[in-house]
Design a protein around this motif. Structure first.
Motif, PDB file in Angstrom:
ATOM      1  N   UNK A 136       0.834  -1.206   0.000  1.00  0.00           N
ATOM      2  CA  UNK A 136       0.000   0.000   0.000  1.00  0.00           C
ATOM      3  C   UNK A 136       0.862   1.246   0.000  1.00  0.00           C
ATOM      4  N   UNK A 137       1.863   1.278   0.888  1.00  0.00           N
ATOM      5  CA  UNK A 137       2.750   2.441   0.955  1.00  0.00           C
ATOM      6  C   UNK A 137       3.474   2.690  -0.347  1.00  0.00           C
ATOM      7  N   UNK A 138       3.936   1.606  -0.977  1.00  0.00           N
ATOM      8  CA  UNK A 138       4.636   1.732  -2.261  1.00  0.00           C
ATOM      9  C   UNK A 138       3.690   2.242  -3.348  1.00  0.00           C
ATOM     10  N   UNK A 163       4.232  18.907  -5.722  1.00  0.00           N
ATOM     11  CA  UNK A 163       4.564  17.881  -4.731  1.00  0.00           C
ATOM     12  C   UNK A 163       5.586  16.886  -5.275  1.00  0.00           C
ATOM     13  N   UNK A 164       6.582  16.575  -4.457  1.00  0.00           N
ATOM     14  CA  UNK A 164       7.593  15.585  -4.804  1.00  0.00           C
ATOM     15  C   UNK A 164       7.925  14.744  -3.580  1.00  0.00           C
ATOM     16  N   UNK A 165       8.284  13.490  -3.843  1.00  0.00           N
ATOM     17  CA  UNK A 165       8.712  12.598  -2.768  1.00  0.00           C
ATOM     18  C   UNK A 165      10.132  12.955  -2.347  1.00  0.00           C
ATOM     19  N   UNK A 166      10.371  12.941  -1.050  1.00  0.00           N
ATOM     20  CA  UNK A 166      11.720  13.127  -0.528  1.00  0.00           C
ATOM     21  C   UNK A 166      12.441  11.782  -0.604  1.00  0.00           C
ATOM     22  N   UNK A 167      13.292  11.610  -1.622  1.00  0.00           N
ATOM     23  CA  UNK A 167      13.912  10.310  -1.875  1.00  0.00           C
ATOM     24  C   UNK A 167      15.088  10.011  -0.955  1.00  0.00           C
ATOM     25  N   UNK A 168      15.503  10.974  -0.179  1.00  0.00           N
ATOM     26  CA  UNK A 168      16.617  10.690   0.741  1.00  0.00           C
ATOM     27  C   UNK A 168      16.170   9.767   1.872  1.00  0.00           C
ATOM     28  N   UNK A 169      14.878   9.691   2.120  1.00  0.00           N
ATOM     29  CA  UNK A 169      14.369   8.828   3.187  1.00  0.00           C
ATOM     30  C   UNK A 169      12.961   8.392   2.819  1.00  0.00           C
ATOM     31  N   UNK A 171      11.256   4.859   2.308  1.00  0.00           N
ATOM     32  CA  UNK A 171      11.019   3.425   2.251  1.00  0.00           C
ATOM     33  C   UNK A 171       9.580   3.189   1.804  1.00  0.00           C
ATOM     34  N   UNK A 172       9.225   1.960   1.643  1.00  0.00           N
ATOM     35  CA  UNK A 172       7.864   1.653   1.207  1.00  0.00           C
ATOM     36  C   UNK A 172       6.832   2.007   2.272  1.00  0.00           C
ATOM     37  N   UNK A 184       3.550   9.649   5.485  1.00  0.00           N
ATOM     38  CA  UNK A 184       2.864   8.365   5.412  1.00  0.00           C
ATOM     39  C   UNK A 184       3.619   7.301   6.199  1.00  0.00           C
ATOM     40  N   UNK A 185       2.848   6.549   6.991  1.00  0.00           N
ATOM     41  CA  UNK A 185       3.371   5.370   7.673  1.00  0.00           C
ATOM     42  C   UNK A 185       2.404   4.223   7.452  1.00  0.00           C
ATOM     43  N   UNK A 186       2.913   3.109   6.952  1.00  0.00           N
ATOM     44  CA  UNK A 186       2.108   1.913   6.769  1.00  0.00           C
ATOM     45  C   UNK A 186       2.514   0.849   7.775  1.00  0.00           C
TER      46      UNK A 186
END
Length: 500
Positions: A136-138, A163-169, A171-172, A184-186
């Motif tokens: 789901x998170x992915x 909006x952009x994802x912070x790719x330095x941290x 995870x799925x 987001x936390x799954x």
């Protein structure tokens, strides 16, 4: 400048083709651009348009239930649905729908749309297990991060390019947008949620199958996770979205509706409407497929999956019991029946009933239903025997002779005026057969106080959830109900209590 039309506004292809045939190539390009801009504008403010543009193979105009689902989710997010009982907007919603009808996909798309509305939103999503929570998170992260390859296909960035994802941290199961610490936390009931709080909470289908639906331990673990862990992670005023196929009245939805029924907006989608004879959506499940599943699936599982009726309700042995508001003041006789606890998990269950003179009815005066030990139950039983003036008290003597002797002695010492006759006997008949054969009469004869579901919650649960098919963890309450019916019939047959 041509008139600004969204291509989707045309009611049929013939009208659209006639319109397009009269346009030059330049006008067609201009129309395409205008159409794109209008769809983007609509999708920014409307969840249904956002879903339909991005995943047009699933979100189609004829799938009205999906449109309704999106509209409800958006309206709850925007606090536009008012709870008439509180006068405040609903913050909690349950969306119950059959499997494979797109409820999880819709909620995942909604979460990405929520972030488009406000990148400060913090979301905790709970799935069945860690593998699913990771998926789901992915999915949500990749939705936001998707690159546009096909100019005719809409992606998240078309609607919310900032909006952009912070790719330095990222995870799925734990990620953030740029310039945000966390979005987001799954997790799952077996996972951990440490040091994180959220203003949007989502729970997605925690029960996998009928085996788990009948497993009290698993349902209790889900509830413990909700009360002991998840609740503490919700910010003040947080929104709650529970997306489920209903399996059991003791699942999270059932328990929440039991303790806070006025706080939840409940939307049930049934695969087939028996009143209208129409399917929820023929393109997702046809009537032919529905009937085939009905033939091949057990009735309890079928009704749970496709009509949101928990399996313990569909297969329940007892109908709702009748209730009374005012006790009778004159009874033909008052007596009781007790099944002592044989094992550690068993309940001591004892019903105290008044037999009415005017009609054939047994009013429940009190019912003790507890797992507590003899030091608690012995004085409590004695107190009720005296309080209600019982003439006889029946106790099943199945390896409980010490308890019975102790109760008699307690009454002799503490209530010497008590004239109740304690009758112990061995119950040798099969318990399940007795319960099944007396259920109809129990429903017709035994009448509970009007607030018995609150007064005796465990008894209510054990009686109303008792299954015909034998998948029952506790049967002490139903056993006493059967015993009460049996003794009443014996009384009628013999012509009075004196001949018992």
């Amino acid at each position: 400048m041509i008139q600004s039309y969204k291509i989707a506004d045309f009611d049929n292809k013939d009208n659209l083709n006639k319109y397009l045939d009269n346009l030059t190539d330049k006008q067609l390009q201009e129309l395409f651009f205008l159409n794109q801009q209008l769809i983007k504008k609509d999708g920014q403010k409307d969840l249904w348009q956002f879903q339909k543009a991005r995943v047009n193979t699933w979100y189609k105009n004829d799938r009205l239930y999906l449109k309704k689902m999106c509209q409800i989710i958006q309206a709850v997010y925007e606090k536009k649905i008012i709870n008439i009982k509180t006068g405040k907007p609903f913050r909690k919603v349950m969306l119950n729908a059959p499997p494979q009808f797109g409820k999880s996909l819709t909620m995942q798309g909604a979460i990405s749309w929520f972030l488009g509305q406000d990148q400060r939103n913090r979301i905790i999503s709970i799935s069945y297990n860690e593998k699913l929570s990771s998926r789901v998170g992915k999915n949500i992260r990749d939705t936001i991060d998707e690159n546009k390859i096909n100019p005719e296909k809409f992606v998240f960035n078309d609607f919310f390019p900032q909006l952009e994802i912070n790719h330095t941290d990222a995870s799925r199961t734990f990620w953030a947008l740029k310039e945000q610490f966390f979005n987001f936390l799954g997790s799952s009931p077996t996972g951990t949620i440490t040091g994180i709080g959220a203003n949007i909470m989502m729970i997605d289908d925690l029960v996998k199958n009928s085996i788990e639906a009948n497993n009290s331990r698993i349902l209790d673990e889900h509830w413990d996770f909700y009360t002991d862990t998840l609740l503490s992670r919700a910010h003040e005023g947080a929104l709650w979205f529970i997306i489920m196929t209903r399996w059991n009245s003791r699942d999270i939805c059932g328990r929440l509706l039991e303790i806070e029924p006025d706080e939840w907006l409940v939307i049930n989608f049934e695969a087939y409407d028996e009143k209208t004879g129409k399917m929820l959506c023929d393109s997702v499940m046809s009537l032919e497929t529905y009937l085939e599943k009905k033939r091949k699936t057990s009735p309890e599982i079928f009704m749970a999956n496709y009509h949101q009726i928990p399996i313990d309700k569909e297969g329940a042995l007892y109908e709702p019991f009748r209730t009374y508001f005012d006790r009778d003041t004159r009874y033909k006789d008052i007596w009781g029946y007790c099944d002592p606890a044989d094992k550690g998990k068993d309940f001591l269950s004892a019903g105290f009933v008044g037999e009415r003179k005017d009609i054939e009815e047994l009013q429940v005066l009190n019912w003790i239903h507890t797992q507590k030990g003899m030091e608690y139950t012995k004085p409590l039983l004695a107190e009720n025997i005296v309080k209600y003036g019982l003439t006889k008290f029946y106790i099943e003597d199945n390896n409980n002779s010490y308890f019975i002797t102790s109760l008699k002695e307690y009454l002799r010492i503490n209530y010497p005026e008590c004239r109740c006759k304690i009758i112990d006997f061995t119950q040798s008949n099969n318990k399940e057969a007795r319960i099944l054969s007396t259920a109809f009469d129990a429903n017709n004869l035994i009448v509970f106080p009007d607030d018995w579901d609150r007064k005796y919650p465990e008894l209510n649960k054990h009686l109303m959830a008792y299954q015909r098919n034998g998948k029952n963890e506790f049967d002490d309450g139903p056993d006493v109900a059967a015993g009460i019916v049996e003794k009443h019939k014996s009384h009628k047959k013999s012509g009075g209590f004196a001949n018992w």
